[in-house]
Design a protein around this motif. Sequence first.
Motif, PDB file in Angstrom:
ATOM      1  N   LEU A 130      83.184  64.788  44.929  1.00  0.00           N
ATOM      2  CA  LEU A 130      83.855  64.337  43.716  1.00  0.00           C
ATOM      3  C   LEU A 130      83.017  63.314  42.966  1.00  0.00           C
ATOM      4  O   LEU A 130      83.092  63.194  41.747  1.00  0.00           O
ATOM      5  CB  LEU A 130      85.209  63.706  44.059  1.00  0.00           C
ATOM      6  CG  LEU A 130      86.257  64.600  44.715  1.00  0.00           C
ATOM      7  CD1 LEU A 130      87.541  63.816  44.931  1.00  0.00           C
ATOM      8  CD2 LEU A 130      86.535  65.826  43.865  1.00  0.00           C
ATOM      9  N   HIS A 131      82.272  62.543  43.727  1.00  0.00           N
ATOM     10  CA  HIS A 131      81.479  61.477  43.116  1.00  0.00           C
ATOM     11  C   HIS A 131      80.281  61.247  44.021  1.00  0.00           C
ATOM     12  O   HIS A 131      80.440  61.065  45.215  1.00  0.00           O
ATOM     13  CB  HIS A 131      82.334  60.203  43.023  1.00  0.00           C
ATOM     14  CG  HIS A 131      81.579  59.023  42.504  1.00  0.00           C
ATOM     15  ND1 HIS A 131      81.394  58.782  41.166  1.00  0.00           N
ATOM     16  CD2 HIS A 131      80.950  58.006  43.138  1.00  0.00           C
ATOM     17  CE1 HIS A 131      80.696  57.666  41.011  1.00  0.00           C
ATOM     18  NE2 HIS A 131      80.413  57.176  42.190  1.00  0.00           N
ATOM     19  N   GLU A 136      86.107  65.524  48.812  1.00  0.00           N
ATOM     20  CA  GLU A 136      87.474  65.996  48.970  1.00  0.00           C
ATOM     21  C   GLU A 136      87.493  67.163  49.943  1.00  0.00           C
ATOM     22  O   GLU A 136      86.722  68.119  49.809  1.00  0.00           O
ATOM     23  CB  GLU A 136      88.048  66.430  47.624  1.00  0.00           C
ATOM     24  CG  GLU A 136      89.489  66.936  47.752  1.00  0.00           C
ATOM     25  CD  GLU A 136      90.159  67.190  46.402  1.00  0.00           C
ATOM     26  OE1 GLU A 136      89.457  67.121  45.373  1.00  0.00           O
ATOM     27  OE2 GLU A 136      91.365  67.453  46.399  1.00  0.00           O
ATOM     28  N   MET A 192      86.971  60.383  38.948  1.00  0.00           N
ATOM     29  CA  MET A 192      87.030  59.124  39.665  1.00  0.00           C
ATOM     30  C   MET A 192      86.548  58.005  38.769  1.00  0.00           C
ATOM     31  O   MET A 192      85.525  58.088  38.126  1.00  0.00           O
ATOM     32  CB  MET A 192      86.139  59.231  40.890  1.00  0.00           C
ATOM     33  CG  MET A 192      85.759  57.867  41.434  1.00  0.00           C
ATOM     34  SD  MET A 192      84.934  58.035  42.982  1.00  0.00           S
ATOM     35  CE  MET A 192      84.262  56.387  43.086  1.00  0.00           C
ATOM     36  N   PRO A 248      91.574  59.656  43.433  1.00  0.00           N
ATOM     37  CA  PRO A 248      92.156  60.575  42.444  1.00  0.00           C
ATOM     38  C   PRO A 248      93.576  61.022  42.773  1.00  0.00           C
ATOM     39  O   PRO A 248      94.216  61.646  41.942  1.00  0.00           O
ATOM     40  CB  PRO A 248      91.196  61.767  42.461  1.00  0.00           C
ATOM     41  CG  PRO A 248      90.532  61.716  43.780  1.00  0.00           C
ATOM     42  CD  PRO A 248      90.515  60.291  44.214  1.00  0.00           C
ATOM     43  N   ASP A 249      94.057  60.706  43.949  1.00  0.00           N
ATOM     44  CA  ASP A 249      95.377  61.210  44.324  1.00  0.00           C
ATOM     45  C   ASP A 249      96.056  60.231  45.276  1.00  0.00           C
ATOM     46  O   ASP A 249      95.433  59.288  45.754  1.00  0.00           O
ATOM     47  CB  ASP A 249      95.224  62.580  45.008  1.00  0.00           C
ATOM     48  CG  ASP A 249      96.404  63.491  44.718  1.00  0.00           C
ATOM     49  OD1 ASP A 249      97.486  62.954  44.369  1.00  0.00           O
ATOM     50  OD2 ASP A 249      96.242  64.711  44.825  1.00  0.00           O
TER      51      ASP A 249
END
Lengths: 137, 147
Positions: free
Chosen positions: A84-85, B47, A1, B109-110
């Motif tokens: 993710l972050h 996610e 990210m 990211p997507d």
Amino acid sequence: MAESQDLNQPDNSSSMIPASEDGANGPRLLFNPPIDIYETPDGLVLYADLPGVDSEGLDLQVQNNRLTLFGRVTSDVAESAQMLHQEYHFGDFLRSFILSDEVDHDRIQAKLTNGVLRVELPRAPRANPRRIEVSGG
Amino acid sequence: MPIFRWGQPWDPFRDLEREVDRLLQGVNLTLHGVRFSRRFPQVNLLELDDSFVLTAEIPGIDVGQLDVTMASGFLTIKGTRLPPDEAREDTFRRQERFHGPWQRKIQLPDRINEDGMRADYRAGVLRVTLPKAPSSAARQIKVNEGP
């Protein structure tokens, strides 16, 4: 990210906390919440940021001149979620203060709105000077 | 070891400054820094199987003042956090909370199914759910050989 700002700032704390930290039995992190205190004609007003704390998770106590606030954070993130972050961690909030006698303990009021606690600490009415009669001998 | 000190020499509530210091306070400072000196608001991105979830700690905001937009793969959240109306700058004894305009821009990211996005604000935490777009079939790209 990617982050459009502070791209190069390392996030050096995320690896230190096991993912199961928020479990009911595991150890929970404690944070010192940021506060504001300002003066009004009636006394002092204290604000504390307690994101994730609702009124059921808040415990505010005055005991022996000590004001203690504790906020329990409830997380509804699914266990299957993958981080993710991460910039903040789940944990509870604790901070305590010594009150002077000039705060009227009985009239302290508190309100929690949108994760912000507001505590009114009214000044005790100033006692009138008391004349002490001296009896002649 | 008190971390913060009062600025004014005269203080009718002088005992309040003797804030109880906790053992953990020192740990907090080294591990996580002083909160107010960091980016505001702090965000986490998670996610799940079918979605991304962004959470942000933004206590004390009016929902009407929260601006959440999605464009070109970037999620932008912004707003302003005002100090209390009745507080004047010179009446503050301690000011650690963030005040002022803020903005965060996060690249996802997507690909996102933008029709299914939703945002909730509860107890000072913003939660934006971003469903993943159905992945398109892989496309073979033919490589032409040069002359």
